[in-house]
Structures are given as structure tokens and as C-alpha cells.
Design a protein around this motif. Structure first.
Motif, PDB file in Angstrom:
ATOM      1  N   CYS A  14       0.834  -1.200   0.000  1.00 17.09           N
ATOM      2  CA  CYS A  14       0.000   0.000   0.000  1.00 17.09           C
ATOM      3  C   CYS A  14       0.875   1.260   0.000  1.00 17.09           C
ATOM      4  CB  CYS A  14      -0.908  -0.011   1.231  1.00 17.09           C
ATOM      5  SG  CYS A  14      -1.955   1.457   1.338  1.00 17.09           S
ATOM      6  N   CYS A  17      -0.033   3.188   3.530  1.00 18.78           N
ATOM      7  CA  CYS A  17       0.310   2.700   4.871  1.00 18.78           C
ATOM      8  C   CYS A  17       1.344   1.574   4.864  1.00 18.78           C
ATOM      9  CB  CYS A  17      -0.951   2.257   5.606  1.00 18.78           C
ATOM     10  SG  CYS A  17      -1.569   0.646   5.100  1.00 18.78           S
ATOM     11  N   CYS A  34      -5.945  -2.541  -0.095  1.00 18.69           N
ATOM     12  CA  CYS A  34      -5.255  -2.585   1.193  1.00 18.69           C
ATOM     13  C   CYS A  34      -6.215  -3.049   2.287  1.00 18.69           C
ATOM     14  CB  CYS A  34      -4.696  -1.212   1.540  1.00 18.69           C
ATOM     15  SG  CYS A  34      -3.861  -1.218   3.140  1.00 18.69           S
ATOM     16  N   CYS A  37      -6.061  -0.127   5.404  1.00 22.24           N
ATOM     17  CA  CYS A  37      -6.639   1.227   5.335  1.00 22.24           C
ATOM     18  C   CYS A  37      -7.685   1.367   4.227  1.00 22.24           C
ATOM     19  CB  CYS A  37      -5.549   2.271   5.185  1.00 22.24           C
ATOM     20  SG  CYS A  37      -4.854   2.398   3.531  1.00 22.24           S
ATOM     21  N   HIS A  39      -7.384   1.459   1.074  1.00 24.66           N
ATOM     22  CA  HIS A  39      -6.945   2.137  -0.157  1.00 24.66           C
ATOM     23  C   HIS A  39      -6.998   1.147  -1.327  1.00 24.66           C
ATOM     24  CE1 HIS A  39      -4.577   4.586  -2.904  1.00 24.66           C
ATOM     25  NE2 HIS A  39      -3.680   3.635  -3.022  1.00 24.66           N
TER      26      HIS A  39
HETATM   27 ZN   LIG Z   1      -3.081   0.924   3.319  1.00 25.35          ZN
END
Ligand SMILES: [Zn+2]
Length: 177
Positions: A14, A17, A34, A37, A39
């Protein structure tokens, strides 16, 4: 089910993060997602832009001094940087490769199709003219030349070949039967 998946296995972590990404279906395709998070990584096309400079029935070509396709010919151009206007990219690339300023005179076409793993997803072709004539090949180009439609050297890229094929066909159509 998602359509045929187009992926790049190098995208593993990611960008936000750093967690390991999982391939999950999002918006009709398997995409790197991800789990930490949420994403989603979307693959965006690389964009190239190039200048079609024609004078007295001849096309300006440059010989590539770098890989890929070193030693083969193409028209001046290159990648558009993020946040760069593609027209500005052509002016920049022409200044780098030809050593002269050019003026864009129109938009010819956009040719899609990635030709190699790091290639452009599509190429924007502008028509252009030289502002001055003292061409000085530089940057990733080692030679510059003018070529008629039926005396072209070996071309580096399919996108350029499709444009020159159209040029040849248009000239052929103009010939009296
Ligand atoms: Zn992430």
C-alpha cells in the motif's frame, strides 16, 4: 465476474500505509486493495505526446540513441510528466531532442496500445512546425532526418507506424488513377 484482469505484480504494498495488498474485486476488476486502510490502487496509463513535423512532403524523424529500440527512428516526443500539459511536454521534448523551438499547429490523433511493459498506454500526436532551422540532435536522439512517405527508415514504434501508414494511404489516394 470481473473482466480479464490486467495487473502489475510489482504493485505489492500500500502506497499510503505500507501493508501488503490483496487482489479484490472493485469496480468490475480485480485490483490491489489494502486490508489495513482500504486504499485501492488503480493502474493509470502512461501518456506520451509527439510532434508530426512535415515540410514539402517530408516528415522529420529522429533516431533513438537509447533503449528500447535504439538505432530505430521515430518522431520527436516522449512521456508526459504528471501534472504536465501534453502540449507543453511536446515543446519540451522537441527542445531537448532537436535543440530548437517548435510551434504546435493542431491535434492529429490519439493512438492507443501499450507496446512494451514500460511503454505508453496512448500517444497524443500533434502537428507542429519548426520555429528555427538549426537542428541539433541531443538528449536521447543521435540523428535527425527528413523522409518522404515512401522512403521511411525502420520505425521504432507501432503508434508511429500507424500514423505513417495513414499518411502513405492519403498520398496514394491523391494520385490520379
Ligand atoms: Zn493501506
Amino acid at each position: 465476474m470481473p473482466e480479464a484482469t490486467r495487473d502489475d505484480p510489482a504493485v505489492r504494498f500500500c502506497a499510503l500505509c505500507g501493508a501488503a495488498l490483496l487482489r479484490q474485486e472493485r469496480q468490475g476488476a480485480l485490483r490491489p486493495c489494502c486490508p489495513a486502510c482500504d486504499h485501492v490502487h488503480f493502474f493509470d496509463p502512461k501518456v506520451a505526446a509527439a510532434a508530426w513535423i512535415e515540410e514539402d512532403g517530408r516528415l522529420l524523424l529522429v533516431r533513438r540513441a537509447v533503449m528500447p529500440q535504439r538505432g530505430l527512428w521515430t518522431i520527436p516526443g516522449g512521456y508526459v510528466d504528471a501534472w504536465e500539459d501534453p502540449a507543453s511536454a511536446v515543446l519540451r521534448e522537441c527542445a531537448e531532442e532537436l535543440g530548437v523551438a517548435v510551434e504546435l499547429t493542431g491535434l492529429l490523433d490519439i493512438v492507443a496500445g501499450r507496446e512494451h511493459p514500460r511503454g505508453a498506454g496512448f500517444v497524443i500526436f500533434y502537428s507542429a512546425r519548426l520555429c528555427t532551422r538549426n537542428l541539433q540532435p541531443a538528449d536521447d536522439v543521435d540523428q535527425v532526418g527528413w523522409f518522404g512517405a515512401h522512403e521511411l527508415p525502420v520505425l521504432a514504434f507501432e503508434a508511429t507506424r500507424s500514423m505513417t501508414a495513414r499518411w502513405q494511404a492519403a498520398l496514394g489516394a491523391q494520385k490520379p488513377a
